[in-house]
Enzyme design. Sequence first.
Site, mmCIF file in Angstrom:
data_model
loop_
_atom_site.group_PDB
_atom_site.id
_atom_site.type_symbol
_atom_site.label_atom_id
_atom_site.label_comp_id
_atom_site.label_asym_id
_atom_site.label_seq_id
_atom_site.Cartn_x
_atom_site.Cartn_y
_atom_site.Cartn_z
ATOM 1 C CG LEU A 33 41.974 6.829 -70.032
ATOM 2 C CD1 LEU A 33 42.732 6.189 -71.198
ATOM 3 C CD2 LEU A 33 42.339 6.127 -68.721
ATOM 4 C CG HIS A 34 43.675 12.056 -65.660
ATOM 5 N ND1 HIS A 34 44.917 11.691 -65.205
ATOM 6 C CD2 HIS A 34 42.781 11.513 -64.786
ATOM 7 C CE1 HIS A 34 44.794 10.986 -64.098
ATOM 8 N NE2 HIS A 34 43.508 10.852 -63.822
ATOM 9 C CG HIS A 37 44.653 7.453 -66.384
ATOM 10 N ND1 HIS A 37 43.650 8.376 -66.335
ATOM 11 C CD2 HIS A 37 44.407 6.586 -65.368
ATOM 12 C CE1 HIS A 37 42.809 8.076 -65.364
ATOM 13 N NE2 HIS A 37 43.249 7.004 -64.746
ATOM 14 C CD GLN A 61 38.308 -0.321 -57.690
ATOM 15 O OE1 GLN A 61 38.768 -1.244 -58.359
ATOM 16 N NE2 GLN A 61 38.945 0.823 -57.557
ATOM 17 C CD GLN A 154 44.660 1.374 -56.611
ATOM 18 O OE1 GLN A 154 43.454 1.273 -56.461
ATOM 19 N NE2 GLN A 154 45.181 2.029 -57.625
HETATM 20 P P1 AMP Z 1 42.171 5.024 -61.903
HETATM 21 O O1 AMP Z 1 41.691 5.073 -63.318
HETATM 22 O O2 AMP Z 1 41.830 6.245 -61.106
HETATM 23 O O3 AMP Z 1 41.831 3.732 -61.213
HETATM 24 O O4 AMP Z 1 43.758 5.061 -61.986
HETATM 25 C C1 AMP Z 1 44.480 4.141 -62.767
HETATM 26 C C2 AMP Z 1 45.939 4.286 -62.449
HETATM 27 O O5 AMP Z 1 46.366 5.602 -62.764
HETATM 28 C C3 AMP Z 1 46.262 4.055 -60.955
HETATM 29 O O6 AMP Z 1 47.486 3.344 -60.847
HETATM 30 C C4 AMP Z 1 46.398 5.467 -60.442
HETATM 31 O O7 AMP Z 1 47.224 5.567 -59.305
HETATM 32 C C5 AMP Z 1 47.025 6.164 -61.640
HETATM 33 N N1 AMP Z 1 46.786 7.592 -61.570
HETATM 34 C C6 AMP Z 1 45.622 8.235 -61.301
HETATM 35 N N2 AMP Z 1 45.808 9.572 -61.249
HETATM 36 C C7 AMP Z 1 47.132 9.788 -61.482
HETATM 37 C C8 AMP Z 1 47.965 10.949 -61.556
HETATM 38 N N3 AMP Z 1 47.465 12.163 -61.370
HETATM 39 N N4 AMP Z 1 49.279 10.780 -61.813
HETATM 40 C C9 AMP Z 1 49.801 9.540 -61.995
HETATM 41 N N5 AMP Z 1 49.078 8.399 -61.943
HETATM 42 C C10 AMP Z 1 47.769 8.521 -61.685
#
Ligand code: AMP
Length: 278
Positions: A33-34, A37, A61, A154
């Site tokens: 997470l960052h 998220h 996926q 997505q």
């Molecule tokens: P992931 O863990 O990469 O599958 O992302 C989980 C959710 O966080 C998805 O809906 C992503 O689009 C969103 N997400 C990923 N990176 C960012 C970001 N930099 N800013 C906002 N939402 C994000």
Amino acid sequence: MRIFRRAADLTDHRLKLDNQGLSAGFVPTMGALHEGHISLVNAAKASSDFVIVSIFVNPTQFNNKEDLAKYPVTLEKDLIMLEAAGCDMVFVPSVEEIYPAGYQAPHYALGRLEQLLEGAYRPGHFQGVCQVVHRLLDITQPTHLYMGQKDLQQCMVIRRLLELTGIQTQLVILPTKREATGLAMSSRNMRLSEAERVHAQLLYQVLSDTLLQYKLGGDIDRLEADGAGRLQDAGFTVDYLKIADAETLEAPVAGHKAAVLVAAALGSVRLIDNVIEA
Ligand code: AMP
């Protein structure tokens, strides 16, 4: 913050809260997470009675097994961040919990969305995304589902999933969180070297410049070629840099909002990003 590993336990708890008329905001993630998220968690907190976050690296996926094997896992740190953000429930399932014996993956009729852009470069990816999100929605039964514009295609696929299944959850799409340099936050950035991270800033610059030039009436083919050329010259392997209609991802239409989307790799790290006309 309660941590659930079993789907049935989470659903039981969710139904109890539902019986009390409480709304649930759900944020599906693959962990590592960052702040991107966390911005989704904050939005969910602001408009839901309680927030559920899932952490699950979904094997179905990943069209590339090496990418799956290298996906960063930082569970302990993730849980600390979620607790600090005020998340109420975290779902950390095993693969068997999401895809139990006898699970039959449905086919989702995603149409053109599955052929364009990411669809063309990652065969089967969006079917896998639908499988996991469909399962997670069944388990968590959220009122609202929060996703990031960072993964624009997505978001469109999930909007289609909701239409196809008739699931009543409302999709909320939130803006991309960026580093001060403009680099979109991503779990994959952890795999960039310091030098690559500096190079990666160019993605957002090229996206922004391309959108500006397009708004000024520039030729689409030339702008796409110039943008891809700038990235290639800086050492990226470019899968695509496309100007598209922000709603359909097909060729842009006058009077509709346009988006510029990119997928490009630095070394073995493939990054995606996009910008949308204001
Ligand atoms: P992931 O863990 O990469 O599958 O992302 C989980 C959710 O966080 C998805 O809906 C992503 O689009 C969103 N997400 C990923 N990176 C960012 C970001 N930099 N800013 C906002 N939402 C994000």
